[in-house]
Write a protein that holds these residues in place. Sequence first.
Motif, PDB file in Angstrom:
ATOM      1  N   ASP A  61       2.137   9.913   0.027  1.00  0.00           N
ATOM      2  CA  ASP A  61       3.589  10.091   0.096  1.00  0.00           C
ATOM      3  C   ASP A  61       4.048  10.845  -1.154  1.00  0.00           C
ATOM      4  O   ASP A  61       3.923  10.334  -2.271  1.00  0.00           O
ATOM      5  N   GLU A 324      -1.687  -4.057   2.213  1.00  0.00           N
ATOM      6  CA  GLU A 324      -0.525  -3.750   3.053  1.00  0.00           C
ATOM      7  C   GLU A 324      -0.830  -4.061   4.514  1.00  0.00           C
ATOM      8  O   GLU A 324      -1.983  -4.046   4.934  1.00  0.00           O
ATOM      9  N   HIS A 325       0.220  -4.295   5.276  1.00  0.00           N
ATOM     10  CA  HIS A 325       0.069  -4.405   6.733  1.00  0.00           C
ATOM     11  C   HIS A 325      -0.078  -3.020   7.356  1.00  0.00           C
ATOM     12  O   HIS A 325      -0.777  -2.842   8.350  1.00  0.00           O
ATOM     13  N   ASP A 326       0.583  -2.042   6.775  1.00  0.00           N
ATOM     14  CA  ASP A 326       0.574  -0.682   7.304  1.00  0.00           C
ATOM     15  C   ASP A 326       0.529   0.280   6.123  1.00  0.00           C
ATOM     16  O   ASP A 326       1.500   0.412   5.379  1.00  0.00           O
ATOM     17  N   TYR A 327      -0.599   0.954   5.958  1.00  0.00           N
ATOM     18  CA  TYR A 327      -0.757   1.832   4.800  1.00  0.00           C
ATOM     19  C   TYR A 327      -0.044   3.170   4.963  1.00  0.00           C
ATOM     20  O   TYR A 327      -0.033   3.981   4.040  1.00  0.00           O
ATOM     21  N   ASN A 329       3.143   2.967   5.841  1.00  0.00           N
ATOM     22  CA  ASN A 329       4.516   2.514   5.583  1.00  0.00           C
ATOM     23  C   ASN A 329       4.445   1.433   4.507  1.00  0.00           C
ATOM     24  O   ASN A 329       4.568   0.234   4.781  1.00  0.00           O
ATOM     25  N   ARG A 330       4.256   1.857   3.265  1.00  0.00           N
ATOM     26  CA  ARG A 330       4.016   0.926   2.170  1.00  0.00           C
ATOM     27  C   ARG A 330       5.252   0.091   1.850  1.00  0.00           C
ATOM     28  O   ARG A 330       6.369   0.593   1.860  1.00  0.00           O
ATOM     29  N   GLN A 331       5.024  -1.150   1.526  1.00  0.00           N
ATOM     30  CA  GLN A 331       6.091  -2.031   1.070  1.00  0.00           C
ATOM     31  C   GLN A 331       5.628  -2.872  -0.122  1.00  0.00           C
ATOM     32  O   GLN A 331       6.287  -2.909  -1.158  1.00  0.00           O
ATOM     33  N   ALA A 332       4.502  -3.545   0.040  1.00  0.00           N
ATOM     34  CA  ALA A 332       4.035  -4.468  -0.998  1.00  0.00           C
ATOM     35  C   ALA A 332       3.744  -3.757  -2.309  1.00  0.00           C
ATOM     36  O   ALA A 332       4.036  -4.294  -3.389  1.00  0.00           O
ATOM     37  N   TYR A 334       5.181  -1.273  -3.620  1.00  0.00           N
ATOM     38  CA  TYR A 334       6.427  -0.978  -4.330  1.00  0.00           C
ATOM     39  C   TYR A 334       6.940  -2.233  -5.037  1.00  0.00           C
ATOM     40  O   TYR A 334       7.510  -2.151  -6.136  1.00  0.00           O
ATOM     41  N   GLU A 335       6.745  -3.380  -4.401  1.00  0.00           N
ATOM     42  CA  GLU A 335       7.120  -4.634  -5.055  1.00  0.00           C
ATOM     43  C   GLU A 335       6.258  -4.858  -6.300  1.00  0.00           C
ATOM     44  O   GLU A 335       6.759  -5.281  -7.354  1.00  0.00           O
ATOM     45  N   ARG A 338       7.469  -2.531  -9.083  1.00  0.00           N
ATOM     46  CA  ARG A 338       8.667  -3.036  -9.739  1.00  0.00           C
ATOM     47  C   ARG A 338       8.315  -4.142 -10.735  1.00  0.00           C
ATOM     48  O   ARG A 338       8.864  -4.198 -11.849  1.00  0.00           O
TER      49      ARG A 338
END
Length: 347
Positions: A61, A324-327, A329-332, A334-335, A338
Amino acid sequence: MIEYSRGRSEGHFQNWCLVGRVAIRTRVIARMFCASTACTADDASMILCIPFLASDPDQFDPRWIENGWGVEANLFDRDAIMDTDVWQGVRATVRRVARDERPPAFTFHFPVNDCDYLADPVVERRLFEAIDLVADNGLDGLVLHSNRIRSVAQWRQLDVEKERQQYVEYVHALADRVGDASFWIGLENMPITGNDALELDPLLVFPEDFDGLSVGNIGITWDFCHYSYSVYVAELLAAGELVEDADCYPNVRSSGYLDFARLGPMTVHHHFSSFEGVATRAGGVCREGALPTDGVVPESVNEQAFALIAKSERARTVTLEIREHDYHNRQAVYEAARWCEQRLASQ
């Protein structure tokens, strides 16, 4: 190890030109981060890096670069380097990201599974090609495991110290050939056993295992998730737990969670995350890549470890290996970023 998807001859190194280019390029790339062996904490701030599967470029990304993050292009399995089309695609992706995206830090992770470059000359040739790829495109470095994964039964028949000494000799020979390069090669520690307790590579697990292995451009990639898991399992064994699996560990040492600090002068790169579960032959599984707020190890231990990472004498990059659940669509991750940025800001 998180997956983002789904006996050489004496003359091998003397025949470098037969398996790769005559010499590794040594372009010195002027960049905002430190890639030299003389880097200190005053030279640059710590750069957080996001990993992606190099054989799946859609995972990358460009917004990561906009956020000031670096990247790590990962491979895990033999197929990624043995399939000519896949390997060509991987190299094209690395070249494109380096040329077009210009990340502030960029590392390449050579695959681990079934990739014993000491015993397999075909894999060794791909390793040399990967080193060329890193050099040609101005990457910071290449992450490399010892890749001596064997079953527990096989390791019971082997002398771990003898195997480690053979690997030390290989590393010194490799260092002689890349001594003038502008990048590093970071040898990564493995966990004390595999995620399912069936296979392992016990050569490089604890800090003491790296004695004699930092030479020239070759240093250490320290994976705190792997290490904290190893310390935790060693503590369980010392307490008389995991009795049924006690014979699964040919390399057990008494070590504290922060004892990796002694490796600071030799460490060129870091991996960071936590873990959940313990691998056992009865079906227990270790799941790497947990957030530092989760997992078995208390967050306070992760905070202390990250504080040491942030103050590294030499390493200025840390890859967040977050599950991640979906590489795509990253989420974890980014947490996790932070969490790390908050602690870097308070340094």
